[in-house]
Design a protein around this motif. Sequence first.
Motif, PDB file in Angstrom:
ATOM      1  N   GLY A 172      -2.899  10.730  -2.461  1.00  0.00           N
ATOM      2  CA  GLY A 172      -4.322  10.414  -2.433  1.00  0.00           C
ATOM      3  C   GLY A 172      -4.861  10.440  -1.019  1.00  0.00           C
ATOM      4  N   ASP A 173      -6.109  10.016  -0.895  1.00  0.00           N
ATOM      5  CA  ASP A 173      -6.759  10.089   0.420  1.00  0.00           C
ATOM      6  C   ASP A 173      -7.296   8.761   0.924  1.00  0.00           C
ATOM      7  OD1 ASP A 173      -8.695  10.188  -1.673  1.00  0.00           O
ATOM      8  OD2 ASP A 173     -10.194  10.922  -0.258  1.00  0.00           O
ATOM      9  N   ARG A 174      -7.216   7.713   0.092  1.00  0.00           N
ATOM     10  CA  ARG A 174      -7.803   6.440   0.501  1.00  0.00           C
ATOM     11  C   ARG A 174      -6.811   5.289   0.344  1.00  0.00           C
ATOM     12  NH1 ARG A 174     -13.327   6.728   1.554  1.00  0.00           N
ATOM     13  NH2 ARG A 174     -12.770   4.877   2.778  1.00  0.00           N
ATOM     14  N   ARG A 175      -7.159   4.156   0.959  1.00  0.00           N
ATOM     15  CA  ARG A 175      -6.285   2.987   0.966  1.00  0.00           C
ATOM     16  C   ARG A 175      -5.896   2.556  -0.446  1.00  0.00           C
ATOM     17  NH1 ARG A 175      -9.000  -0.200   4.224  1.00  0.00           N
ATOM     18  NH2 ARG A 175      -7.567  -0.109   6.012  1.00  0.00           N
ATOM     19  N   SER A 176      -6.814   2.632  -1.390  1.00  0.00           N
ATOM     20  CA  SER A 176      -6.505   2.203  -2.756  1.00  0.00           C
ATOM     21  C   SER A 176      -5.328   2.978  -3.336  1.00  0.00           C
ATOM     22  CB  SER A 176      -7.742   2.366  -3.661  1.00  0.00           C
ATOM     23  OG  SER A 176      -8.176   3.709  -3.690  1.00  0.00           O
ATOM     24  N   ASP A 177      -5.187   4.248  -2.970  1.00  0.00           N
ATOM     25  CA  ASP A 177      -4.049   5.047  -3.437  1.00  0.00           C
ATOM     26  C   ASP A 177      -2.745   4.545  -2.826  1.00  0.00           C
ATOM     27  OD1 ASP A 177      -5.645   7.040  -4.918  1.00  0.00           O
ATOM     28  OD2 ASP A 177      -6.361   7.618  -2.929  1.00  0.00           O
ATOM     29  N   PHE A 178      -2.778   4.267  -1.529  1.00  0.00           N
ATOM     30  CA  PHE A 178      -1.565   3.852  -0.824  1.00  0.00           C
ATOM     31  C   PHE A 178      -1.144   2.450  -1.254  1.00  0.00           C
ATOM     32  CE2 PHE A 178      -4.100   6.255   2.593  1.00  0.00           C
ATOM     33  CZ  PHE A 178      -3.854   7.470   1.976  1.00  0.00           C
ATOM     34  N   LYS A 179      -2.120   1.564  -1.417  1.00  0.00           N
ATOM     35  CA  LYS A 179      -1.820   0.222  -1.885  1.00  0.00           C
ATOM     36  C   LYS A 179      -1.311   0.249  -3.329  1.00  0.00           C
ATOM     37  CE  LYS A 179      -3.008  -2.365   1.667  1.00  0.00           C
ATOM     38  NZ  LYS A 179      -1.978  -3.158   2.402  1.00  0.00           N
ATOM     39  N   GLY A 180      -1.895   1.141  -4.130  1.00  0.00           N
ATOM     40  CA  GLY A 180      -1.457   1.269  -5.510  1.00  0.00           C
ATOM     41  C   GLY A 180      -0.022   1.756  -5.606  1.00  0.00           C
ATOM     42  N   ALA A 181       0.346   2.676  -4.719  1.00  0.00           N
ATOM     43  CA  ALA A 181       1.726   3.158  -4.672  1.00  0.00           C
ATOM     44  C   ALA A 181       2.660   2.021  -4.282  1.00  0.00           C
ATOM     45  CB  ALA A 181       1.837   4.314  -3.678  1.00  0.00           C
ATOM     46  N   GLU A 182       2.281   1.282  -3.247  1.00  0.00           N
ATOM     47  CA  GLU A 182       3.114   0.184  -2.758  1.00  0.00           C
ATOM     48  C   GLU A 182       3.326  -0.878  -3.833  1.00  0.00           C
ATOM     49  OE1 GLU A 182       3.198  -2.945   1.036  1.00  0.00           O
ATOM     50  OE2 GLU A 182       1.349  -1.882   0.519  1.00  0.00           O
ATOM     51  N   ALA A 183       2.266  -1.185  -4.569  1.00  0.00           N
ATOM     52  CA  ALA A 183       2.346  -2.207  -5.618  1.00  0.00           C
ATOM     53  C   ALA A 183       3.317  -1.813  -6.723  1.00  0.00           C
ATOM     54  CB  ALA A 183       0.960  -2.460  -6.208  1.00  0.00           C
ATOM     55  N   ASN A 184       3.537  -0.517  -6.884  1.00  0.00           N
ATOM     56  CA  ASN A 184       4.438  -0.020  -7.924  1.00  0.00           C
ATOM     57  C   ASN A 184       5.764   0.478  -7.369  1.00  0.00           C
ATOM     58  OD1 ASN A 184       2.945   0.062 -10.706  1.00  0.00           O
ATOM     59  ND2 ASN A 184       1.407   0.619  -9.179  1.00  0.00           N
ATOM     60  N   GLU A 185       5.994   0.216  -6.079  1.00  0.00           N
ATOM     61  CA  GLU A 185       7.229   0.628  -5.404  1.00  0.00           C
ATOM     62  C   GLU A 185       7.424   2.143  -5.464  1.00  0.00           C
ATOM     63  OE1 GLU A 185      10.185  -1.864  -7.305  1.00  0.00           O
ATOM     64  OE2 GLU A 185       9.864  -3.424  -5.793  1.00  0.00           O
ATOM     65  N   PHE A 186       6.305   2.862  -5.317  1.00  0.00           N
ATOM     66  CA  PHE A 186       6.320   4.314  -5.234  1.00  0.00           C
ATOM     67  C   PHE A 186       6.031   4.735  -3.796  1.00  0.00           C
ATOM     68  CE2 PHE A 186       4.993   5.315  -9.930  1.00  0.00           C
ATOM     69  CZ  PHE A 186       6.251   4.920 -10.353  1.00  0.00           C
TER      70      PHE A 186
END
Length: 218
Positions: free
Chosen positions: A168-182
């Motif tokens: 993705g291109d925004r923080r919500s994508d990166f945080k979403g990945a982190e929250a799911n251990e991706f």
Amino acid sequence: MKAAMIFDMDGTLFQTDRILEASLHDTFQLLRDEEKWEGDTPLETYRDIMGVPLTDVWKTLLPLHPTHVHERVNDVFQDKLIQNILGGMGALYPHTEDLLSYLAERGFPIFVASNGYPRYLETIVEYYALDRWIISSYSIEDIDSVDKGELIRKVKADHHLSHGIVIGDRRSDFKGAEANEFLSIGCAFDFSQENELREADVVVDDLIEIRDYLEKVK
């Protein structure tokens, strides 16, 4: 199973910037015609917050307008976006098809998780025949939350994914990945912001670099 590839849509696969200005201007022109807005279309404000749910967009752009106006404006905006996609004004980012083809041929399951509305996502997928590669597209409307991490969690649960990569291109994508251990891959494209990209595990300037990254780590 290989890692699932979960893509954002706007500003990642699809060059939303090509249709954004015209769609937003037409929407705000309607408000001007109804004497509910004065001044220029707040395009730069929208660019800055691109990636947040549309309910938050209208609260930001029209903070003094009631909810029913937000809902109507959103409907108009969605119609304008779709008209402009079907009119050929949009485009995929360079190497989108090359990358998706590469991933599918090598057995990577491919999904979309987006804050975009279902009809909008379906229009892009159908217009560019992305269903040749994408298994399913998920909209934030599919969950009772505006948290991208929750949307990614639904993709994860629905398809029994043990590991994946969020692009993705925004923080919500990166945080979403982190929250799911991706793992997260940040795309330094139109709407991205340098301070947010620092939160991604990997950053690319072109989608084809994802192929190169996967070749190195396999």
